[in-house]
Design an enzyme around this catalytic site. Sequence first.
Site, PDB file in Angstrom:
ATOM      1  N   ASP A 190       0.853  -1.167   0.000  1.00  0.00           N
ATOM      2  CA  ASP A 190       0.000   0.000   0.000  1.00  0.00           C
ATOM      3  C   ASP A 190       0.908   1.241   0.000  1.00  0.00           C
ATOM      4  OD1 ASP A 190      -3.163   0.651   1.697  1.00  0.00           O
ATOM      5  OD2 ASP A 190      -2.094   1.764   0.143  1.00  0.00           O
TER       6      ASP A 190
HETATM    7  C1  GLC Z   1      -4.196   4.340  -0.304  1.00  0.00           C
HETATM    8  C2  GLC Z   1      -5.089   3.203   0.066  1.00  0.00           C
HETATM    9  C3  GLC Z   1      -5.170   2.128  -0.979  1.00  0.00           C
HETATM   10  C4  GLC Z   1      -5.016   2.731  -2.360  1.00  0.00           C
HETATM   11  C5  GLC Z   1      -3.625   3.323  -2.467  1.00  0.00           C
HETATM   12  C6  GLC Z   1      -3.408   4.033  -3.822  1.00  0.00           C
HETATM   13  O1  GLC Z   1      -3.551   4.902   0.781  1.00  0.00           O
HETATM   14  O2  GLC Z   1      -4.906   2.596   1.332  1.00  0.00           O
HETATM   15  O3  GLC Z   1      -6.427   1.459  -0.824  1.00  0.00           O
HETATM   16  O4  GLC Z   1      -5.205   1.742  -3.359  1.00  0.00           O
HETATM   17  O5  GLC Z   1      -3.341   4.232  -1.414  1.00  0.00           O
HETATM   18  O6  GLC Z   1      -4.233   5.145  -3.910  1.00  0.00           O
END
Ligand code: GLC
Length: 707
Positions: free
Chosen positions: A288
Amino acid sequence: MKPVATILLAFAASFLSSCNSTPLYQNTSASPESRATDLLKRMTLEEKILQASQYYVGENDNPNNKGAALPDLPAETGSLIFMSKDPAFANALQRKAVEESRLGIPVLLGYDVIHGYRTIFPIPLAQACSWNPDMAEKCAGIAASEAVHAGLKWTFSPMVDIARDPRWGRVMEGYGEDPYTASVFAAALVRGYQGEDLSAGTSLASCLKHYVGYGASEAGRDYVPTDMSDQTLWDTYLPSFKSGVEAGASTVMSAFNTLNGVPASANHYTLTEILKEKWDFDGFVVSDWGAVDQLVYQGMAADKEDAAALAINAGVDMDMSDWVYRDYLASAINDGTVSMKTLDEAVLRILTLKFKLGLFENPYVEELPESEWALTEENQDASLKMAEESIVLLKNNGVLPLAKDAKVALTGPFADSSRDMNGAWSAMGNTAESIPIAHAMNLVFPNLVTSVASSDVVVCCIGQGAGRTGENRSVSSLEIAPEQVDLVKQARNAGKKVVVVLTNGRPLVLSSIEPYADAIVETWHLGTRAGDAIAAVLCGYVNPSGKLAITFPYSMGQIPIYYNRHRRARLAPEGNYIDGPIEPLYAFGHGLSYSTFEYANLTLSSSRVKKGETVTATVDVTNTSSIDGAETVFWFIRDVASLVTRPDKELRHFEKIMIPAGETHSFSFEIEPLRDLGTVDARGDRYVDAGEYTIMVGSSSVSLYVE
Ligand code: GLC
């Protein structure tokens, strides 16, 4: 002039030599894995590390990860979060990767296409309440087609975290509290995004997230540690991911949370032993946003090089947005804390997916005007149908449906809002395109009045706006805002019929308004055609068929509360609260219709069944009203006595069928013992106890049919 023979020979020689020198990775008849293996051999250490790195361009609607506008990106960067909807921009980024990198490896453009791209569908929690996974699959396919037209080939979706604490802002993003429900929708979304062929011009690679246990966050706060037994990890939080992997998910995203003391993005047990070894997952894992860098803050990594080593050694193949792999993996390899084999395995997974997606043969997207692929009538009709099926009628004392000539007054902060109709994670949805409630109500109810005093019925449009849910949107209270409670009471005190229409992304505590409402309609955040769907239900053009996929507590003090709890040691009233009810206000599966349904003739094809055999339960459901209506029938099981105790009831099958007025439909559940009565142990091995099981059927988790 050279003799023809010489020229032919020359041609033949060059042709033969070119046959021999065409690299295998450029041979389209070779398998994706073999092409990736060949390409990997040709890459330098720096090229491999950049292939395992993802960065971002543009800005999205998530304030927690504002992207830089146009950073100077190495052409070898493996993936980009593409926060734009301009196919020409996508092609420019792709041209840089293909034409400026030494080996011409295309970049993988991904984005959060969570519940639609330009056409916005109901939030996932609402879609779960439709109990129509086929429709959810169709909507995912539409979202994929729109996203691919903008230049994307990867979505960070579906989010399949189990969430049982509605204080958590991301409860809107998943499919509720139940592992079986989330498993069914996980597979449907993967199929919807990926279609039959990943290289097709309408397919997106999917991404199961957030692996794993993120929704179990303490007190509903975001990013905090989670702690659970291995038994709970396996029987509650892993099933939806396993279902997505079995459906062919291309990628998995490792989560922010610490799980039992080990951050999910450095957890070898979950990422490698379970996902890659036990489940034989052949896609790749992306962290993430910044989750690798966060290993330092979480107290596991001593520094960023340590974080890079811990993450990739645990099984994180691609590092999102923090350049930790780019800046520290080379030294980790030189120090021997990361082997080249580990890096090669990560890059091989990434390259294999790129070959499966057809990116090497078709790296560019046709630059069509949005009008040809976005918000088409067909796409909007699908959004409308999904929205209609996602609406849950929580209470109705007969005031609904409203007569078309009713004098209706609209009050509340969400009557005229279009922004709040889309909800969180609404990708490239343009909120101005979403239909407000008032706009649609004006079309359906010509006698709309502007004051409560001159009305017969007041529709109070209350709840929580789009900004109250999503990432980093945890709340400490689920109570209805006092000024909204006042609106409901004022309408009641004015002697009017009161219909509460809820716009929200999480369960709320409705006890403060329930006594004053003649009807309560849960409409979530329904997306582009929200207002139309709501008006259609209020006037009876659409018969509501949604049912809750998550429990609505009676009070904050009941949290966590969910239907599939284990039995307590003593029978009620022992173990009840002494200061209030122990049952929720609205239970899992609750949802009313304008029709009425009667259950009868519950039968079992046999009272005994052996492993490997099946037994079929059937029940007749009659629509005893004069209105055609869809009914979702839930089948629960109970293991009466087991060495490891299990929930008092577990959902194991559901089916939604339209039953014409006055007619009867026979619903059946073919029970295969290991699949439908069994469970998993604390090592993830599925088993079924010999013994007695109770099969229960009903219209919700609390309204069960008893012969
Ligand atoms: C965010 C989220 C995740 C998302 C990623 C890209 O912080 O936790 O669900 O896909 O970043 O935006």
